[in-house]
Motif scaffolding. Sequence first.
Motif, mmCIF file in Angstrom:
data_model
loop_
_atom_site.group_PDB
_atom_site.id
_atom_site.type_symbol
_atom_site.label_atom_id
_atom_site.label_comp_id
_atom_site.label_asym_id
_atom_site.label_seq_id
_atom_site.Cartn_x
_atom_site.Cartn_y
_atom_site.Cartn_z
ATOM 1 N N GLY A 121 11.903 -6.826 -5.395
ATOM 2 C CA GLY A 121 11.542 -6.223 -6.679
ATOM 3 C C GLY A 121 10.348 -5.293 -6.546
ATOM 4 N N LEU A 122 9.379 -5.692 -5.735
ATOM 5 C CA LEU A 122 8.210 -4.842 -5.497
ATOM 6 C C LEU A 122 8.623 -3.574 -4.762
ATOM 7 N N LEU A 123 9.452 -3.708 -3.757
ATOM 8 C CA LEU A 123 9.909 -2.542 -3.004
ATOM 9 C C LEU A 123 10.688 -1.581 -3.900
ATOM 10 N N ASP A 124 11.546 -2.119 -4.771
ATOM 11 C CA ASP A 124 12.289 -1.281 -5.710
ATOM 12 C C ASP A 124 11.348 -0.566 -6.678
ATOM 13 N N ALA A 125 10.336 -1.276 -7.169
ATOM 14 C CA ALA A 125 9.376 -0.680 -8.105
ATOM 15 C C ALA A 125 8.566 0.427 -7.436
ATOM 16 N N LEU A 126 8.192 0.237 -6.189
ATOM 17 C CA LEU A 126 7.442 1.265 -5.464
ATOM 18 C C LEU A 126 8.268 2.543 -5.330
ATOM 19 N N ALA A 127 9.562 2.396 -5.122
ATOM 20 C CA ALA A 127 10.432 3.565 -4.993
ATOM 21 C C ALA A 127 10.654 4.252 -6.334
ATOM 22 N N ALA A 128 10.607 3.489 -7.421
ATOM 23 C CA ALA A 128 10.927 4.033 -8.742
ATOM 24 C C ALA A 128 9.741 4.693 -9.434
ATOM 25 N N HIS A 129 8.510 4.401 -9.021
ATOM 26 C CA HIS A 129 7.323 4.945 -9.691
ATOM 27 C C HIS A 129 6.736 6.099 -8.896
ATOM 28 N N ASP A 130 6.109 7.017 -9.613
ATOM 29 C CA ASP A 130 5.441 8.147 -8.971
ATOM 30 C C ASP A 130 3.996 7.778 -8.656
ATOM 31 N N PHE A 131 3.630 7.931 -7.404
ATOM 32 C CA PHE A 131 2.265 7.694 -6.958
ATOM 33 C C PHE A 131 1.813 8.891 -6.144
ATOM 34 N N THR A 132 0.517 9.172 -6.188
ATOM 35 C CA THR A 132 -0.018 10.188 -5.284
ATOM 36 C C THR A 132 0.022 9.600 -3.876
ATOM 37 N N ILE A 133 -0.166 10.431 -2.888
ATOM 38 C CA ILE A 133 -0.166 9.955 -1.503
ATOM 39 C C ILE A 133 -1.275 8.936 -1.299
ATOM 40 N N THR A 134 -2.451 9.220 -1.831
ATOM 41 C CA THR A 134 -3.567 8.296 -1.661
ATOM 42 C C THR A 134 -3.304 6.981 -2.379
ATOM 43 N N GLU A 135 -2.734 7.038 -3.599
ATOM 44 C CA GLU A 135 -2.411 5.804 -4.315
ATOM 45 C C GLU A 135 -1.424 4.961 -3.516
ATOM 46 N N ARG A 136 -0.414 5.588 -2.950
ATOM 47 C CA ARG A 136 0.580 4.839 -2.185
ATOM 48 C C ARG A 136 -0.047 4.234 -0.927
ATOM 49 N N LYS A 137 -0.933 4.969 -0.280
ATOM 50 C CA LYS A 137 -1.606 4.429 0.894
ATOM 51 C C LYS A 137 -2.465 3.219 0.517
ATOM 52 N N VAL A 138 -3.147 3.302 -0.614
ATOM 53 C CA VAL A 138 -3.958 2.184 -1.096
ATOM 54 C C VAL A 138 -3.064 0.968 -1.358
ATOM 55 N N ILE A 139 -1.934 1.189 -2.024
ATOM 56 C CA ILE A 139 -0.996 0.097 -2.293
ATOM 57 C C ILE A 139 -0.517 -0.524 -0.986
ATOM 58 N N ASP A 140 -0.188 0.303 -0.013
ATOM 59 C CA ASP A 140 0.283 -0.205 1.277
ATOM 60 C C ASP A 140 -0.781 -1.064 1.961
ATOM 61 N N VAL A 141 -2.038 -0.647 1.876
ATOM 62 C CA VAL A 141 -3.125 -1.432 2.468
ATOM 63 C C VAL A 141 -3.254 -2.776 1.748
ATOM 64 N N VAL A 142 -3.189 -2.749 0.415
ATOM 65 C CA VAL A 142 -3.294 -4.003 -0.346
ATOM 66 C C VAL A 142 -2.136 -4.934 0.011
ATOM 67 N N ILE A 143 -0.931 -4.389 0.107
ATOM 68 C CA ILE A 143 0.222 -5.218 0.478
ATOM 69 C C ILE A 143 0.019 -5.799 1.869
ATOM 70 N N ARG A 144 -0.408 -4.987 2.797
ATOM 71 C CA ARG A 144 -0.606 -5.451 4.182
ATOM 72 C C ARG A 144 -1.640 -6.562 4.254
ATOM 73 N N LEU A 145 -2.745 -6.413 3.510
ATOM 74 C CA LEU A 145 -3.835 -7.384 3.611
ATOM 75 C C LEU A 145 -3.687 -8.564 2.658
ATOM 76 N N THR A 146 -2.664 -8.538 1.817
ATOM 77 C CA THR A 146 -2.381 -9.704 0.967
ATOM 78 C C THR A 146 -1.091 -10.359 1.453
ATOM 79 N N ALA A 147 0.047 -9.754 1.168
ATOM 80 C CA ALA A 147 1.336 -10.334 1.565
ATOM 81 C C ALA A 147 1.432 -10.496 3.080
ATOM 82 N N GLY A 148 0.818 -9.605 3.817
ATOM 83 C CA GLY A 148 0.834 -9.688 5.274
ATOM 84 C C GLY A 148 0.172 -10.934 5.813
#
Length: 124
Positions: free
Chosen positions: A19-46
């Motif tokens: 569901g999170l992966l689908d939501a990430l694909a469906a929403h518009d984020f700037t490049i920096t916002e997406r990078k921030v989200i990826d870091v948060v995912i890596r350091l939490t879910a990871g």
Amino acid sequence: MTNIVTLRNTGGFTRMDNGLLDALAAHDFTITERKVIDVVIRLTAGYQRETSRITGREFESRTGKKRNHVSEAVDALLRRNVLFRIGGSAGEIGINNPADWAEKPSNPNRPLKNSVPTSPTRQI
């Protein structure tokens, strides 16, 4: 020939909710916002955690973006309910449920489709 990448000897992987992966694909984020989200995912879910304390310096080094740009992206994501923070500006941060995310505000300077210009007409 197959297009499936094997995960043997890769050093691990980060599980992500579909569901999170689908939501990430469906929403518009700037490049920096997406990078921030990826870091948060890596350091939490990871690390099988819901939240993590991530410093500005760590965001900067992991995204390759300047700290002030990362800070603006984090603030925008907090306002849109994509991220949540526990405590103050140095508190732990995590990803909200995608059902609670707000859409990115549209550009107020760009006219809507089929709208009439608001500038006064010039008479000769």
